[in-house]
Design a protein around this motif. Sequence first.
Motif, PDB file in Angstrom:
ATOM      1  N   THR A   1      52.193  29.315  42.639  1.00 47.70           N
ATOM      2  CA  THR A   1      50.807  28.854  42.534  1.00 47.70           C
ATOM      3  C   THR A   1      50.047  29.673  41.494  1.00 47.70           C
ATOM      4  OG1 THR A   1      50.041  30.364  44.253  1.00 47.70           O
ATOM      5  CG2 THR A   1      50.803  28.181  44.968  1.00 47.70           C
ATOM      6  N   VAL A   2      48.971  29.095  40.990  1.00 51.19           N
ATOM      7  CA  VAL A   2      48.113  29.801  40.041  1.00 51.19           C
ATOM      8  C   VAL A   2      47.457  30.994  40.730  1.00 51.19           C
ATOM      9  CG1 VAL A   2      46.043  29.591  38.612  1.00 51.19           C
ATOM     10  CG2 VAL A   2      47.712  27.733  38.675  1.00 51.19           C
ATOM     11  N   ASP A   3      47.079  30.812  42.003  1.00 49.83           N
ATOM     12  CA  ASP A   3      46.461  31.897  42.761  1.00 49.83           C
ATOM     13  C   ASP A   3      47.385  33.108  42.831  1.00 49.83           C
ATOM     14  OD1 ASP A   3      44.487  33.110  44.529  1.00 49.83           O
ATOM     15  OD2 ASP A   3      45.952  32.744  46.132  1.00 49.83           O
ATOM     16  N   PHE A   4      48.664  32.878  43.091  1.00 51.26           N
ATOM     17  CA  PHE A   4      49.625  33.976  43.159  1.00 51.26           C
ATOM     18  C   PHE A   4      49.743  34.666  41.798  1.00 51.26           C
ATOM     19  CE2 PHE A   4      53.737  35.970  42.822  1.00 51.26           C
ATOM     20  CZ  PHE A   4      53.820  36.679  43.997  1.00 51.26           C
ATOM     21  N   ALA A   5      49.826  33.890  40.731  1.00 50.53           N
ATOM     22  CA  ALA A   5      49.967  34.457  39.383  1.00 50.53           C
ATOM     23  C   ALA A   5      48.744  35.296  39.010  1.00 50.53           C
ATOM     24  CB  ALA A   5      50.188  33.352  38.362  1.00 50.53           C
ATOM     25  N   LEU A   6      47.562  34.877  39.434  1.00 46.23           N
ATOM     26  CA  LEU A   6      46.352  35.651  39.139  1.00 46.23           C
ATOM     27  C   LEU A   6      46.266  36.898  40.010  1.00 46.23           C
ATOM     28  CD1 LEU A   6      43.732  32.784  38.743  1.00 46.23           C
ATOM     29  CD2 LEU A   6      44.711  34.219  36.944  1.00 46.23           C
ATOM     30  N   ARG A   7      46.599  36.744  41.271  1.00 45.30           N
ATOM     31  CA  ARG A   7      46.509  37.866  42.210  1.00 45.30           C
ATOM     32  C   ARG A   7      47.513  38.966  41.870  1.00 45.30           C
ATOM     33  NH1 ARG A   7      46.619  37.155  48.680  1.00 45.30           N
ATOM     34  NH2 ARG A   7      44.828  38.490  48.936  1.00 45.30           N
ATOM     35  N   TYR A   8      48.694  38.572  41.459  1.00 45.11           N
ATOM     36  CA  TYR A   8      49.754  39.525  41.122  1.00 45.11           C
ATOM     37  C   TYR A   8      50.110  39.357  39.648  1.00 45.11           C
ATOM     38  CZ  TYR A   8      49.971  39.831  46.158  1.00 45.11           C
ATOM     39  OH  TYR A   8      49.636  39.994  47.474  1.00 45.11           O
ATOM     40  N   SER A   9      49.176  39.711  38.793  1.00 48.28           N
ATOM     41  CA  SER A   9      49.375  39.488  37.362  1.00 48.28           C
ATOM     42  C   SER A   9      50.354  40.482  36.737  1.00 48.28           C
ATOM     43  CB  SER A   9      48.037  39.542  36.636  1.00 48.28           C
ATOM     44  OG  SER A   9      47.432  40.807  36.846  1.00 48.28           O
ATOM     45  N   SER A  10      50.594  41.609  37.398  1.00 47.79           N
ATOM     46  CA  SER A  10      51.555  42.573  36.850  1.00 47.79           C
ATOM     47  C   SER A  10      52.774  42.662  37.759  1.00 47.79           C
ATOM     48  CB  SER A  10      50.909  43.951  36.702  1.00 47.79           C
ATOM     49  OG  SER A  10      50.721  44.546  37.972  1.00 47.79           O
ATOM     50  N   ASP A  11      53.884  42.994  37.160  1.00 49.81           N
ATOM     51  CA  ASP A  11      55.120  43.174  37.929  1.00 49.81           C
ATOM     52  C   ASP A  11      54.990  44.344  38.895  1.00 49.81           C
ATOM     53  OD1 ASP A  11      56.065  41.086  36.440  1.00 49.81           O
ATOM     54  OD2 ASP A  11      57.419  42.294  35.212  1.00 49.81           O
ATOM     55  N   GLU A  12      54.221  45.354  38.505  1.00 51.51           N
ATOM     56  CA  GLU A  12      54.021  46.514  39.368  1.00 51.51           C
ATOM     57  C   GLU A  12      53.297  46.133  40.651  1.00 51.51           C
ATOM     58  OE1 GLU A  12      53.293  46.490  36.071  1.00 51.51           O
ATOM     59  OE2 GLU A  12      54.953  47.745  35.402  1.00 51.51           O
ATOM     60  N   ALA A  13      52.375  45.177  40.576  1.00 52.20           N
ATOM     61  CA  ALA A  13      51.653  44.735  41.772  1.00 52.20           C
ATOM     62  C   ALA A  13      52.603  44.077  42.765  1.00 52.20           C
ATOM     63  CB  ALA A  13      50.528  43.772  41.384  1.00 52.20           C
ATOM     64  N   ILE A  14      53.515  43.267  42.267  1.00 50.50           N
ATOM     65  CA  ILE A  14      54.511  42.634  43.141  1.00 50.50           C
ATOM     66  C   ILE A  14      55.438  43.705  43.717  1.00 50.50           C
ATOM     67  CG2 ILE A  14      56.460  41.028  43.253  1.00 50.50           C
ATOM     68  CD1 ILE A  14      55.082  39.413  41.037  1.00 50.50           C
ATOM     69  N   ALA A  15      55.890  44.620  42.867  1.00 48.58           N
ATOM     70  CA  ALA A  15      56.802  45.671  43.322  1.00 48.58           C
ATOM     71  C   ALA A  15      56.162  46.529  44.407  1.00 48.58           C
ATOM     72  CB  ALA A  15      57.228  46.540  42.140  1.00 48.58           C
ATOM     73  N   LEU A  16      54.883  46.820  44.279  1.00 46.40           N
ATOM     74  CA  LEU A  16      54.192  47.624  45.283  1.00 46.40           C
ATOM     75  C   LEU A  16      54.172  46.917  46.633  1.00 46.40           C
ATOM     76  CD1 LEU A  16      52.556  50.120  46.040  1.00 46.40           C
ATOM     77  CD2 LEU A  16      50.513  48.893  45.306  1.00 46.40           C
ATOM     78  N   VAL A  17      53.898  45.623  46.635  1.00 43.92           N
ATOM     79  CA  VAL A  17      53.882  44.869  47.889  1.00 43.92           C
ATOM     80  C   VAL A  17      55.285  44.820  48.497  1.00 43.92           C
ATOM     81  CG1 VAL A  17      53.513  42.589  48.905  1.00 43.92           C
ATOM     82  CG2 VAL A  17      51.855  43.518  47.302  1.00 43.92           C
ATOM     83  N   VAL A  18      56.295  44.603  47.670  1.00 45.05           N
ATOM     84  CA  VAL A  18      57.665  44.527  48.181  1.00 45.05           C
ATOM     85  C   VAL A  18      58.090  45.879  48.766  1.00 45.05           C
ATOM     86  CG1 VAL A  18      60.090  44.186  47.537  1.00 45.05           C
ATOM     87  CG2 VAL A  18      58.332  42.649  46.651  1.00 45.05           C
ATOM     88  N   ARG A  19      57.791  46.957  48.066  1.00 45.76           N
ATOM     89  CA  ARG A  19      58.207  48.288  48.528  1.00 45.76           C
ATOM     90  C   ARG A  19      57.401  48.773  49.743  1.00 45.76           C
ATOM     91  NH1 ARG A  19      62.967  48.370  46.898  1.00 45.76           N
ATOM     92  NH2 ARG A  19      63.433  49.041  44.798  1.00 45.76           N
ATOM     93  N   SER A  20      56.109  48.459  49.797  1.00 41.18           N
ATOM     94  CA  SER A  20      55.287  48.978  50.896  1.00 41.18           C
ATOM     95  C   SER A  20      55.124  47.984  52.036  1.00 41.18           C
ATOM     96  CB  SER A  20      53.922  49.427  50.368  1.00 41.18           C
ATOM     97  OG  SER A  20      53.254  48.362  49.739  1.00 41.18           O
ATOM     98  N   GLY A  21      55.388  46.710  51.788  1.00 41.73           N
ATOM     99  CA  GLY A  21      55.256  45.701  52.830  1.00 41.73           C
ATOM    100  C   GLY A  21      53.812  45.261  53.005  1.00 41.73           C
ATOM    101  N   ARG A  22      53.655  44.153  53.673  1.00 40.70           N
ATOM    102  CA  ARG A  22      52.326  43.622  53.999  1.00 40.70           C
ATOM    103  C   ARG A  22      52.549  42.685  55.163  1.00 40.70           C
ATOM    104  NH1 ARG A  22      48.984  41.826  49.161  1.00 40.70           N
ATOM    105  NH2 ARG A  22      48.681  44.049  49.107  1.00 40.70           N
TER     106      ARG A  22
END
Length: 125
Positions: free
Chosen positions: A74-95
């Motif tokens: 989704t466009v919302d996901f692409a805007l919310r997680y615009s950097s690879d580091e943002a995705i990596a942080l969520v994957v590593r720390s969980g949510r």
Amino acid sequence: MRFYIISILVATALLALLSLIFPLVTALPEKPIGPQPPVIRLQESDPIRGEALYRSKCYGCHAPEAGVGPTHNTVDFALRYSSDEAIALVVRSGRQPMPAFTEAMLDDQELADIIAYIRTLSQQP
């Protein structure tokens, strides 16, 4: 005479106040609380390998019909997680309800491959 005494008292109070404020303004910034963003060290990421990993580790919750995690195309996901580091942080720390994926569960290269695959999803119509 009274004017000088009052002036000295006011000046002393102002200097005392400034001595309290000055360190707050000039202090070095503190380290943020919480997990540090992960440092991903990779050679090259491969979205084809990432797709296989995504299907085995992520798709069960992130499929549109699962309704557990957000879908990644989704466009919302692409805007919310615009950097690879943002995705990596969520994957590593969980949510909640997503668990944290440690390096023992998903190494940096596999994580980079999954992120590369997720980025191809946002490019699809």
